[in-house]
Write an enzyme that holds these catalytic residues in place. Structure first.
Site, PDB file in Angstrom:
ATOM      1  N   ARG A 195       2.273   9.033   4.583  1.00 15.32           N
ATOM      2  CA  ARG A 195       1.628   9.326   5.867  1.00 15.32           C
ATOM      3  C   ARG A 195       2.419   8.759   7.049  1.00 15.32           C
ATOM      4  O   ARG A 195       2.374   9.318   8.150  1.00 15.32           O
ATOM      5  CB  ARG A 195       0.195   8.790   5.861  1.00 15.32           C
ATOM      6  CG  ARG A 195      -0.743   9.644   5.022  1.00 15.32           C
ATOM      7  CD  ARG A 195      -2.139   9.089   4.966  1.00 15.32           C
ATOM      8  NE  ARG A 195      -3.057  10.058   4.349  1.00 15.32           N
ATOM      9  CZ  ARG A 195      -4.299   9.780   3.999  1.00 15.32           C
ATOM     10  NH1 ARG A 195      -4.789   8.567   4.187  1.00 15.32           N
ATOM     11  NH2 ARG A 195      -5.062  10.708   3.455  1.00 15.32           N
ATOM     12  N   LYS A 228     -15.616  14.221  -8.482  1.00 14.76           N
ATOM     13  CA  LYS A 228     -16.969  14.729  -8.286  1.00 14.76           C
ATOM     14  C   LYS A 228     -16.985  16.200  -7.876  1.00 14.76           C
ATOM     15  O   LYS A 228     -16.342  16.589  -6.898  1.00 14.76           O
ATOM     16  CB  LYS A 228     -17.697  13.904  -7.218  1.00 14.76           C
ATOM     17  CG  LYS A 228     -17.947  12.460  -7.621  1.00 14.76           C
ATOM     18  CD  LYS A 228     -18.710  11.732  -6.524  1.00 14.76           C
ATOM     19  CE  LYS A 228     -19.015  10.286  -6.913  1.00 14.76           C
ATOM     20  NZ  LYS A 228     -19.748   9.577  -5.852  1.00 14.76           N
ATOM     21  N   GLY A 236      -4.643  13.806  -0.145  1.00 16.84           N
ATOM     22  CA  GLY A 236      -5.402  12.878  -0.968  1.00 16.84           C
ATOM     23  C   GLY A 236      -4.692  12.487  -2.245  1.00 16.84           C
ATOM     24  O   GLY A 236      -3.481  12.239  -2.273  1.00 16.84           O
ATOM     25  N   GLY A 245      -9.448  15.526   2.816  1.00  9.98           N
ATOM     26  CA  GLY A 245     -10.771  15.881   3.333  1.00  9.98           C
ATOM     27  C   GLY A 245     -10.696  16.878   4.468  1.00  9.98           C
ATOM     28  O   GLY A 245     -11.485  17.827   4.532  1.00  9.98           O
TER      29      GLY A 245
END
Length: 403
Positions: A37, A202, A360, A384
């Site tokens: 990043r 998830k 991510g 995200g």
């Protein structure tokens, strides 16, 4: 949306340019374990500095509780930014206090400063509009111009992302311009076949994007912990694997809708299982076994896709024209469970498709597993944010950069 090229054409010599970056890098103590990043914002910072701007870089890191916390200091990121720039970077030990004010005031033309973690001030993430705006006013006092380049934070309605652009002339940096251009290729006039590979822990984190993809993608490959909710919805035993039982009805409905829409949902046909989660610190051998996806023992946990699934997924990616991948296929941090994620990454490299790695853990996996980042079409810095863009949501940080 005005871009940094327009700002540079107007001239920035002597101007204080506030760059909202995303320096939210993973740390092991004070050691950065993945500087992707930081490298992503380099083109913007370099261009401004070389044009004579006084560059003020700001970011969050982690989730401090609105007060200073040494564990989340941006000092390591500031030091790494200086190394990558090949020039000293000043560091302010607060966000809008005496150190920040003095550090910015002391900047010469073409020099760069980093201010401390924005989330050390409660106003950055405040739900109250007035509190957030007040903090944005303090940040605005440090600058003459705003450049948004922290794509990983544009889905947050935070002071430095959403409120501050409205208080200064504002422009999109190179990273945000690139990210938005890439995501448009996944949502507008997509080249087909369009294949999406989704993993991660998830299924609830991916439901909204799956909902959108059921009307856009041609094929969706499911892996990672979320796969076990899909397998459960198919009526299979999943043992002690990660399972969101409450999401089974939703997943069942999505699979039915996919069939009606002609969207192929591809699930694992075999998985690697073990009786316990592996030790990610020692990387001690886990000795997993491979079983069919419909024959997971009741006392076993699925931790990666198996060899037959790796072959299957590679074949399903081979003819794609466009690929979006978000989420690892297993516990890639452990060598015994990294092969599924490696196989998907390699399939992307082998494909002639335009390939996008959706930030991510997927982006981290590419680097950790030793792949050449430049070999992919694009590696996003915001998992995200990428997902919410594909969901069709309005992202506050992008909306704030619009004129």
């Amino acid at each position: 949306m005005k871009t940094i090229d327009e700002l540079l054409a107007e001239g920035v010599t002597g101007k204080r340019v506030f760059v909202r970056a995303d320096l939210n890098v993973p740390l092991d103590g004070t050691t950065i374990t993945d500087d992707g990043r930081i490298r992503a914002v380099l083109p913007t910072v370099k261009a401004l500095a070389e044009a004579g701007a006084r560059v003020v870089v700001a970011s969050h890191l982690g989730r401090p509780k609105g007060a200073p916390d040494p564990a989340f200091s941006l000092a390591p990121a500031a030091a790494r930014l200086g190394e990558l720039l090949g020039a000293g970077v000043a560091f302010a030990t607060d966000t809008v206090g005496e150190s920040a004010t003095a550090t910015v005031a002391g900047l010469a033309d073409g020099r760069v400063a980093v201010i401390e973690n924005l989330r050390f001030n409660a106003g950055e993430t405040a739900k109250d509009d007035a509190e957030r705006a007040a903090f944005a006013d303090q940040l605005a006092a440090l600058a003459d111009v705003y450049v948004g380049d922290g794509f990983g934070a544009v889905h947050r309605k935070h002071a430095s992302v959403y409120d501050l652009p409205g208080k200064l002339p504002h422009y999109a940096g190179y990273l945000i311009a690139t990210e938005v251009g890439v995501l448009k290729k996944l949502t507008e006039d997509v080249k087909r076949p369009y294949v999406v590979a989704l993993g991660g822990a998830k299924v609830s984190d991916k439901l909204a994007v799956i909902d959108q993809l059921l009307g856009k993608a041609d094929r969706i490959l499911i892996g990672g912990g979320m796969a076990y909710t899909f397998l459960k919805a198919k009526g299979h035993e999943v043992g002690i694997s990660l399972l969101q039982e409450d999401q089974v009805p939703v997943v069942t409905e999505y699979m039915e809708r996919a069939e009606k829409n002609g969207v192929e949902i591809v699930l694992p046909v075999d998985v690697l299982v073990a009786t316990e989660f592996p030790d990610l610190k020692t990387k001690a051998p886990a000795n997993p076994t491979t079983v069919a996806a419909d024959a997971i023992p009741a006392d076993q946990e699925g931790l990666d896709i198996g060899p037959e699934t790796r072959k299957l997924y590679a074949s399903k990616l081979a003819d794609a024209a466009t690929v979006f991948w978000n989420g690892p296929m297993g516990v890639f941090e452990h060598p015994d469970y990294a092969e599924g994620t490696k196989a998907v990454a390699q399939a992307l490299l082998d494909s002639p498709a335009f390939t996008v790695v959706g930030g991510g853990d997927s982006a981290a996996a590419v680097r950790i597993l030793g792949f050449d980042e430049n070999a992919f079409g694009h590696i996003s810095t915001g998992g995200g944010a990428s997902l919410e863009y594909l969901e069709g949501k309005t992202l506050p940080g992008l909306a704030a950069l619009e004129d």
